[in-house]
Design a protein around this motif. Structure first.
Motif, PDB file in Angstrom:
ATOM      1  N   MET A 145       2.428   8.816 -12.280  1.00  0.00           N
ATOM      2  CA  MET A 145       1.275   8.921 -12.981  1.00  0.00           C
ATOM      3  C   MET A 145       0.238   8.102 -11.938  1.00  0.00           C
ATOM      4  N   ALA A 146       0.594   6.976 -11.554  1.00  0.00           N
ATOM      5  CA  ALA A 146      -0.092   6.094 -10.616  1.00  0.00           C
ATOM      6  C   ALA A 146      -0.477   7.061  -9.424  1.00  0.00           C
ATOM      7  N   LEU A 147       0.410   7.716  -8.869  1.00  0.00           N
ATOM      8  CA  LEU A 147       0.062   8.443  -7.533  1.00  0.00           C
ATOM      9  C   LEU A 147      -1.034   9.589  -7.963  1.00  0.00           C
ATOM     10  N   SER A 148      -0.891  10.214  -9.151  1.00  0.00           N
ATOM     11  CA  SER A 148      -1.753  11.153  -9.654  1.00  0.00           C
ATOM     12  C   SER A 148      -3.246  10.583  -9.499  1.00  0.00           C
ATOM     13  N   TYR A 149      -3.436   9.550 -10.236  1.00  0.00           N
ATOM     14  CA  TYR A 149      -4.585   8.858 -10.279  1.00  0.00           C
ATOM     15  C   TYR A 149      -5.444   8.486  -9.054  1.00  0.00           C
ATOM     16  N   VAL A 150      -4.528   7.701  -7.940  1.00  0.00           N
ATOM     17  CA  VAL A 150      -4.836   7.397  -6.548  1.00  0.00           C
ATOM     18  C   VAL A 150      -5.465   8.683  -5.731  1.00  0.00           C
ATOM     19  N   LEU A 151      -4.434   9.938  -5.817  1.00  0.00           N
ATOM     20  CA  LEU A 151      -4.822  10.986  -5.061  1.00  0.00           C
ATOM     21  C   LEU A 151      -6.184  11.928  -5.631  1.00  0.00           C
ATOM     22  N   SER A 152      -6.072  11.622  -7.047  1.00  0.00           N
ATOM     23  CA  SER A 152      -7.225  12.211  -7.500  1.00  0.00           C
ATOM     24  C   SER A 152      -8.701  11.794  -7.164  1.00  0.00           C
ATOM     25  N   VAL A 153      -8.409  10.347  -7.322  1.00  0.00           N
ATOM     26  CA  VAL A 153      -9.724   9.571  -6.749  1.00  0.00           C
ATOM     27  C   VAL A 153     -10.028   9.873  -5.350  1.00  0.00           C
ATOM     28  N   LEU A 154      -8.965   9.852  -4.597  1.00  0.00           N
ATOM     29  CA  LEU A 154      -9.222   9.831  -2.842  1.00  0.00           C
ATOM     30  C   LEU A 154      -9.697  11.206  -2.665  1.00  0.00           C
ATOM     31  N   PHE A 155      -9.255  12.150  -3.393  1.00  0.00           N
ATOM     32  CA  PHE A 155      -9.548  13.603  -3.376  1.00  0.00           C
ATOM     33  C   PHE A 155     -11.016  13.903  -3.521  1.00  0.00           C
ATOM     34  N   ALA A 156     -11.555  12.937  -4.617  1.00  0.00           N
ATOM     35  CA  ALA A 156     -13.027  13.027  -5.293  1.00  0.00           C
ATOM     36  C   ALA A 156     -13.706  12.608  -4.033  1.00  0.00           C
ATOM     37  N   VAL A 157     -13.532  11.545  -3.485  1.00  0.00           N
ATOM     38  CA  VAL A 157     -13.888  10.735  -2.383  1.00  0.00           C
ATOM     39  C   VAL A 157     -14.427  11.557  -1.120  1.00  0.00           C
ATOM     40  N   VAL A 158     -13.549  12.312  -0.818  1.00  0.00           N
ATOM     41  CA  VAL A 158     -13.434  13.066   0.466  1.00  0.00           C
ATOM     42  C   VAL A 158     -14.066  14.449   0.057  1.00  0.00           C
ATOM     43  N   TYR A 159     -14.314  14.943  -0.989  1.00  0.00           N
ATOM     44  CA  TYR A 159     -14.353  16.376  -1.536  1.00  0.00           C
ATOM     45  C   TYR A 159     -15.552  16.917  -0.776  1.00  0.00           C
TER      46      TYR A 159
END
Ligand code: SF4
Ligand code: SF4
Length: 351
Positions: free
Chosen positions: A198-212
């Motif tokens: 769950m924690a990794l999901s949120y971290v990856l989702s935010v990182l993906f949004a930043v570099v999108y």
């Protein structure tokens, strides 16, 4: 006499809940809001009944003497509601009737959010209600400038997702991989593994949004496959370094590849784009007005030379005027099939 709308307040809990569950509707009461001391000439604004939007709009409008009609749009945000058929002529007509605004002002002009252009046909609103529609800017923060400098003219505007907005979207989007893969992980591999997923999901989702915006490939599988490969490899590497047994060496790459794929597939669908219509997870807004893969075609003889309404309403700048001052699609790759140009053409010259 209408009663002034109370000050706009919100609790941190409500804001946090709406941030974490951003992909779900959060309806607020439709009807009339009154700001300041409006008279019979005061402007009338309209928005949908997504609670977050009403609060943002109210924060800007409280500095004006005006009316706000909150239309019953199923608690969905303006753009998705409009592109998905939840914010159209019916809802604008309902807002007019619910509010009794006909009795409060002498003019018949509504200011609608720009991103209702895919769903609201101004000709039909006028025919059914007698009210004329004008469209404001895309970002509510630009409303004061538009009112000072351009009201009631339609101005060119482009949709952008600044970093802060993308981070908020990334937090909301993290719910899907966290729920769909975190919960099964918890049941299969224990609570520590479940919480880690769950924690990794949120971290990856935010990182993906930043570099999108900087990603070199198009949304969909071209982004999902590489990200799944990278996160799967990281999952395998981490399991190996941590000395996991056979179960861990299979479990972590598979789950992390799944997280990567879900994040990449879901995030672009957070706007009513063509990608959204192809997304399995975009089940909340299945009834988009344009068919999948739609690209507008201009009927050049029917197009009015010099009219640039479709050019101005296109949120991606995909249309322009040609040498004959007729509209044409100069950036098909930029088109997100939102349907705004089709809906707003005064002579139905785009289909
Ligand atoms: S050209 Fe595409 S993106 Fe632009 S308004 Fe038309 S459908 Fe929307
Ligand atoms: S809105 Fe219609 S008439 Fe106006 S430029 Fe576009 S296609 Fe032509």
């Amino acid at each position: 006499m209408p009663v002034a709308t109370p000050a706009v307040t919100t609790s941190p809990l409500r804001s946090a809940t709406q941030l974490l569950f951003r992909s779900f509707p959060f309806p607020t009461e439709p009807g009339l809001r009154v700001f300041g001391n409006p008279d019979r000439t005061s402007p009338v604004f309209v928005t949908g009944n997504f609670d977050h939007t009403v609060r943002l709009v109210s924060r800007v409008l409280r500095d004006y003497d005006c009316y706000l009609l909150v239309a019953p749009t199923d608690g969905v945000n303006v753009w998705c509601a409009s592109a998905g058929g939840h914010f159209g002529v019916d809802q604008v007509e309902a807002a007019i009737k619910l509010s009794g605004i006909d009795d409060l002002v002498d003019h018949h002009r509504l200011v609608l959010p720009r991103l209702t252009t895919p769903g609201v046909d101004p000709k039909e609103v006028r025919r059914r209600t007698g009210w004329r529609v004008v469209f404001g800017p895309i970002d509510i923060a630009d409303l004061p400038t538009w009112l000072d400098e351009s009201f009631p003219r339609l101005v060119s505007d482009r949709v952008t997702f600044p970093l802060r907005t993308r981070v908020e979207m990334g937090i909301g989007a993290g719910l899907w991989p966290a729920g769909l893969l975190g919960v099964p992980s918890l049941l299969i591999a224990g609570w520590k593994a479940g919480l880690a997923v769950m924690a990794l999901s949120y971290v990856l989702s935010v990182l993906f949004a930043v570099v999108y915006p900087r990603l070199p490939t198009k949304p969909g599988l071209p982004q999902a496959i590489p990200l799944a490969a990278i996160t799967g490899a990281i999952g395998f590497g981490a399991a190996a370094v941590l000395g996991q047994g056979l179960f861990g060496l299979i479990f972590w790459p598979v789950v992390m590849a799944g997280v990567g794929a879900l994040v990449a597939l879901d995030f672009p669908s957070w706007s009513p784009t063509d990608v959204c219509k192809q997304e399995l997870l975009c089940f909340l807004y299945p009834a988009t007005l344009a068919p999948p893969g739609f690209l507008p075609t201009v009927d050049e003889p029917a197009c009015i030379a010099g009219c640039d309404i479709c050019v101005k309403v296109c949120p991606k700048g995909a249309l322009t005027l040609n040498m004959d001052s007729k509209a044409f699609l100069n950036d098909p790759d930029g088109c997100i099939s939102c349907f705004a140009c089709v809906q707003q053409c005064p002579v139905d010259a785009i289909s």
